[in-house]
Structures are given as structure tokens and as C-alpha cells.
Design an enzyme around this catalytic site. Structure first.
Site, short mmCIF file in Angstrom:
data_model
loop_
_atom_site.label_atom_id
_atom_site.label_comp_id
_atom_site.label_asym_id
_atom_site.label_seq_id
_atom_site.Cartn_x
_atom_site.Cartn_y
_atom_site.Cartn_z
N ASP A 169 -0.89 0.99 0.15
CA ASP A 169 -0.42 -0.02 -0.83
C ASP A 169 0.16 -1.26 -0.16
O ASP A 169 0.28 -2.31 -0.80
CB ASP A 169 0.65 0.58 -1.75
N GLU A 209 -5.06 -1.18 -10.47
CA GLU A 209 -4.77 -0.09 -11.41
C GLU A 209 -3.47 -0.35 -12.19
O GLU A 209 -3.30 0.14 -13.29
CB GLU A 209 -4.63 1.23 -10.64
N LEU A 266 -11.49 7.39 -2.65
CA LEU A 266 -12.39 6.93 -1.57
C LEU A 266 -11.72 5.87 -0.70
O LEU A 266 -11.91 5.84 0.51
CB LEU A 266 -13.67 6.36 -2.18
N THR A 283 1.27 3.38 4.34
CA THR A 283 0.82 3.35 2.95
C THR A 283 -0.34 2.39 2.79
O THR A 283 -0.30 1.28 3.34
CB THR A 283 1.92 2.97 1.94
N GLY A 339 0.89 9.55 -0.48
CA GLY A 339 -0.57 9.46 -0.49
C GLY A 339 -1.11 9.31 0.92
O GLY A 339 -0.60 8.51 1.69
N ARG A 392 -8.72 5.51 0.27
CA ARG A 392 -7.67 5.88 1.21
C ARG A 392 -8.11 6.97 2.21
O ARG A 392 -7.32 7.41 3.02
CB ARG A 392 -6.40 6.29 0.47
N MET A 406 -6.58 0.78 -6.26
CA MET A 406 -5.23 1.35 -6.25
C MET A 406 -4.17 0.31 -5.86
O MET A 406 -4.47 -0.87 -5.68
CB MET A 406 -5.16 2.53 -5.29
N GLY A 407 -2.94 0.78 -5.63
CA GLY A 407 -1.88 -0.10 -5.14
C GLY A 407 -0.63 -0.11 -5.99
O GLY A 407 0.31 -0.86 -5.73
N ARG A 408 -0.67 0.67 -7.07
CA ARG A 408 0.49 0.77 -7.98
C ARG A 408 0.93 -0.58 -8.51
O ARG A 408 0.16 -1.28 -9.11
CB ARG A 408 1.65 1.45 -7.26
O1 F6P Z 1 0.73 5.28 -2.80
C1 F6P Z 1 -0.60 5.42 -2.51
C2 F6P Z 1 -1.41 5.65 -3.74
O2 F6P Z 1 -2.72 5.84 -3.31
C3 F6P Z 1 -1.30 4.58 -4.82
O3 F6P Z 1 -2.05 3.44 -4.55
C4 F6P Z 1 -1.75 5.34 -6.03
O4 F6P Z 1 -1.25 4.78 -7.23
C5 F6P Z 1 -1.17 6.67 -5.80
O5 F6P Z 1 -1.02 6.83 -4.42
C6 F6P Z 1 -1.99 7.80 -6.34
O6 F6P Z 1 -1.33 8.96 -6.08
P1 F6P Z 1 -1.91 10.40 -6.35
O7 F6P Z 1 -3.00 10.62 -5.38
O8 F6P Z 1 -0.73 11.30 -6.12
O9 F6P Z 1 -2.41 10.40 -7.76
#
Ligand code: F6P
Length: 414
Positions: free
Chosen positions: A143, A246, A301, A141, A12, A303, A189-191
Site C-alpha cells: 500500500d 478499492e 495477484l 506493505t 498482507g 501482491r 488494492m491500497g485501502r
Molecule cells: O494491506 C495490504 C492489502 O493488500 C490492502 O491493499 C488490502 O486492502 C488488504 O491488504 C487486503 O487484505 P486481506 O488479504 O486480508 O483481505
């Protein structure tokens, strides 16, 4: 110096990933490297021999200054997992053939924990076959979930955007609520790590009390407890704003976003697409409280907001790229650049390298003891940790009132 450089961007994008690219390019030039190649769309492009001669796009320091002010991955990104070495030697031989064809001696990859797998695999293969190329990872990242390094380039800017947006959302939401409050759930975000969502607390100060509750994936999500707390807030406050990651999940591991259906799609590293928990929660809140609700997904937005990037982050991203080249020049390989904070009060950063095997594919979570109020808020240890990372700004270059960017399409040297 003998041999050329190749650099790629992966995973990302962030607001400052191009600043790291600028650091690698500058260091390579200062050290007299003749050719600097870029991988078009990371290792996936490299495997197709899709290379960019960076000298055709970036010549002056002014180009580097604009690159630093450009979000997203200038070279293009990918999410691509290299196969295991055993049984796939042909894939690796092909990559080393390409390196030999272009006389590439220094290989840099700017990415997160998944992307560092590429540096690990290539440096392992080089060792196995007695190859001389050097492989160095540059951390990146939003994250902030890379281990060993204190924090990651990209995090500070995303954190600054999140805190700023959270404050603006709260301000807006406070305008109404004469009878019943509007309840906003802001999805961040942040997984599987809560670093980004925790950043919503950074807007707290004399003019803003911040989000009413903050939910991170480090703590199992209890729906009944959540709804009871929101109901209480709705009965006692004129504005309610809640920050949620998320990746929040129930005790049995079900992601809250999956309760709304969602998609089963996974990326090359097996990560599910996590999106939609704010929608799930606002529907339930509306049923329980009868209040107007709003689900706000900060999504992309957070990132790509280079217009509000942190100066500290931009500088550190650049330094990580620059230091990666120094490390490769000193014959280091199979490592990633890490940042150490010597002193958090006066905030001084030092740059080092660390064994990639300890970093690739590992996720760093928020320490459990930093999360307070029965898992509904983040404490002062986090505020102390993150506050220096969002300081300062770098003014964009404007054209017709809009920030200018450097892109492959608009900048090819004739
Ligand atoms: O790893 C960065 C990230 O922005 C995460 O926070 C998010 O879950 C993921 O990438 C989203 O990825 P993509 O843009 O591929 O859906």
C-alpha cells in the site's frame, strides 16, 4: 553476540517480504548469532509459543537466494492487534517469558503500519519493566502508506505488476471496438491510499497512452460526474480502460464497493474488507452507455507476483532487513527502518531508523496536489517519484517451466 534472534512477518504479504527476512537472517549469521527463530504466523503464533528454528530450514546462501524469489510470507502471517498494556500485563509477561525461555535478545517484525503497533507495544513494555530486549520494525506493505520512510518495500514490485498488467489489459481491449468500445474498470488494492492505483499511470509511454481515467481514495468520488465522463469517452473512443482504487468513497464516506451490498466484516484493526467497486461501477456504466463492460479485480495477484518483481524493490527489502539487525546490534529499540532518497535523479537510498511512535497506525496518503484533472488522473510528480522504484528484475529459478519457491513444507533440513 549474546542472545538469540526472533523474526516475524505480519499483515498482507508482498512479493518481497521474504527478501527482508533473508536480510535479517544473513545479518544475524554474519554477526555470529547462534539461533534464529521465526514466529509461525507472526505475533499470534508467538503468543502460542509456535516458533520455527530457521536453521532447520535455511542453511545455505542458495536457500536465501530462493527465499528472495518466493512470494508470500515464508513464516506465515497474521493480522493481530496486541491489547493495551494497562490491564493486560499477563499477556505481555507471557511474551517476555517466552523470550527469556529461548534467550531472545533481538526481536524483528516485518510489517505495515498496523503491524508496527506490535513493535511499539513491546518496546514500550520493555522500557516500563526495564527489560533488555531490542525491538526493531522492518517496513513492508504494497500500500506504500507508511509515514516517514520515502516508500515501502513491496510497493515497487506491486506497482510494476500493476503497470505491466494495465498495459496488457489496454492492449487487449484495443483489439475490439469497431462499433462500440468495451469499457474495462480495473480495481486496485491500497485501502485508503491511492499509491497502488496511481502506479497504473506508469505504463504510459510511446506505445501506450495508459488508463483513460484514474480514481484515487484521496478525492471524494462523484458518481454522476464519473458516469458523464465515461459516457463521453464511450462516444469518442474505441477502447476505454479506467483504474479505480478499492477504497474510493462518496463525499459522505460510503465506500463505492458498499453500494453493491458487500460485507460488514472488519479485521483486528477495524479495517473493512474493501472489494467489489469495479463490479458496482461496470453495472452502472452498462446501464448508462449500453456498452459491453468488464470488471477486473487485480486482487491477490498484485501482491504475490514475484515473477515480475522489481529488482530495486527486492534489494531494498533485503537491505531494510539487514539494517534492522545492525540497528538492534547498536542497541536501538522502539524504531523502524526508514529509507531516505538522497538524490532521485541518480537514485541513491540511505537507511536510517525512526521512532516507532510516529509510524505505528499512521497512514500516508498521496499529496493532493499530485492528483490532477479534477481528481481523474495523477501528475508528473508521482511519475518522477515512482519510476525508480520499479526498475530491474530478478529472474526466477524455474522447474518444469514454473518458478520455484521455498516453503516450510518443502524445505526442512534432515
Ligand atoms: O494491506 C495490504 C492489502 O493488500 C490492502 O491493499 C488490502 O486492502 C488488504 O491488504 C487486503 O487484505 P486481506 O488479504 O486480508 O483481505
Amino acid at each position: 553476540m549474546k542472545g538469540n534472534v526472533i523474526v516475524g512477518q505480519s499483515g498482507g504479504p508482498t512479493a518481497v517480504i521474504n527478501s527482508s527476512l533473508a536480510g535479517v537472517i544473513k545479518a544475524a549469521r554474519v554477526n555470529g548469532i547462534e539461533k534464529i527463530y521465526g514466529m509461525h504466523h507472526g505475533i499470534e503464533g508467538f503468543l502460542k509459543e509456535d516458533l520455527i528454528d530457521i536453521g532447520e530450514y535455511i542453511t545455505e546462501d542458495s536457500d536465501l537466494a530462493l527465499l528472495k524469489r518466493t512470494p508470500s510470507a515464508f513464516l506465515g502471517s497474521c493480522r493481530y492487534k496486541l491489547p493495551q498494556i494497562e490491564g493486560n500485563e499477563d499477556v505481555y509477561d507471557k511474551m517476555f517469558d517466552i523470550m527469556e525461555k529461548y534467550d531472545i535478545q533481538y526481536f524483528f517484525y516485518i510489517g505495515g503500519n498496523d503491524s508496527m503497533d506490535t513493535i511499539k507495544m513491546l518496546s514500550d513494555y520493555a522500557l516500563l519493566k526495564g527489560k533488555t530486549q531490542r525491538f526493531v520494525g522492518v517496513p513492508k506493505t504494497i500500500d506504500n502508506d507508511l509515514p516517514i520512510t520515502d516508500h515501502t518495500p513491496g510497493y515497487g514490485s506491486a506497482a510494476k505488476y500493476i503497470a505491466t498488467s494495465m498495459k496488457e489489459i489496454i492492449r487487449d481491449n484495443e483489439s475490439f471496438g469497431a462499433s462500440k468500445p468495451t469499457i474495462c474498470v480495473v480495481e486496485i488494492m491500497g485501502r485508503h491510499a491511492g499509491w497502488l492505483t496511481a502506479a497504473s499511470a506508469l505504463c504510459r509511454g510511446e506505445d501506450c497512452s495508459g488508463p483513460d481515467m484514474i480514481y484515487l481514495p484521496e478525492v471524494a468520488f462523484d458518481m454522476d460526474d464519473f458516469l458523464a465522463r465515461v459516457k463521453h469517452l464511450a462516444e469518442t473512443k474505441s477502447s476505454v480502460v479506467i483504474a479505480v482504487s478499492e477504497g474510493i468513497a462518496l463525499a459522505d464516506g460510503t465506500f463505492v464497493c458498499e453500494l453493491g451490498g458487500g460485507s460488514d466484516a472488519v479485521d483486528a484493526f477495524g479495517h473493512k474488507t474493501l472489494s467489489g467497486c469495479a463490479n458496482v461501477l461496470t453495472q452502472k456504466i452498462a446501464e448508462v452507455t449500453g456498452c459491453k463492460t468488464r470488471a477486473i479485480e487485480l486482487s491477490t495477484l498484485q501482491r504475490c507476483a514475484t515473477h515480475v518483481a522489481s529488482r530495486a524493490d527486492i534489494d531494498e527489502a533485503y537491505n531494510c532487513g539487514y539494517y534492522a539487525f545492525k540497528a538492534a546490534k547498536n542497541d536501538e529499540t522502539g524504531v523502524m527502518v526508514v529509507m531516505r532518497i538522497r538524490d532521485r535523479e541518480v537514485y541513491t537510498v540511505s537507511y536510517e531508523t525512526f521512532d516507532i511512535h510516529e509510524i505505528a497506525n499512521v497512514e500516508k496518503k498521496i499529496p493532493r496536489e499530485w492528483i490532477i484533472n479534477n481528481g481523474t488522473d495523477i501528475g508528473q510528480q508521482y511519475i518522477k517519484y515512482a519510476s525508480p522504484l520499479i526498475l530491474g528484475a530478478l529472474t526466477p529459478y524455474y522447474s518444469r517451466g514454473i518458478p520455484k519457491h521455498l516453503t516450510l513444507a518443502n524445505k526442512k533440513v534432515k
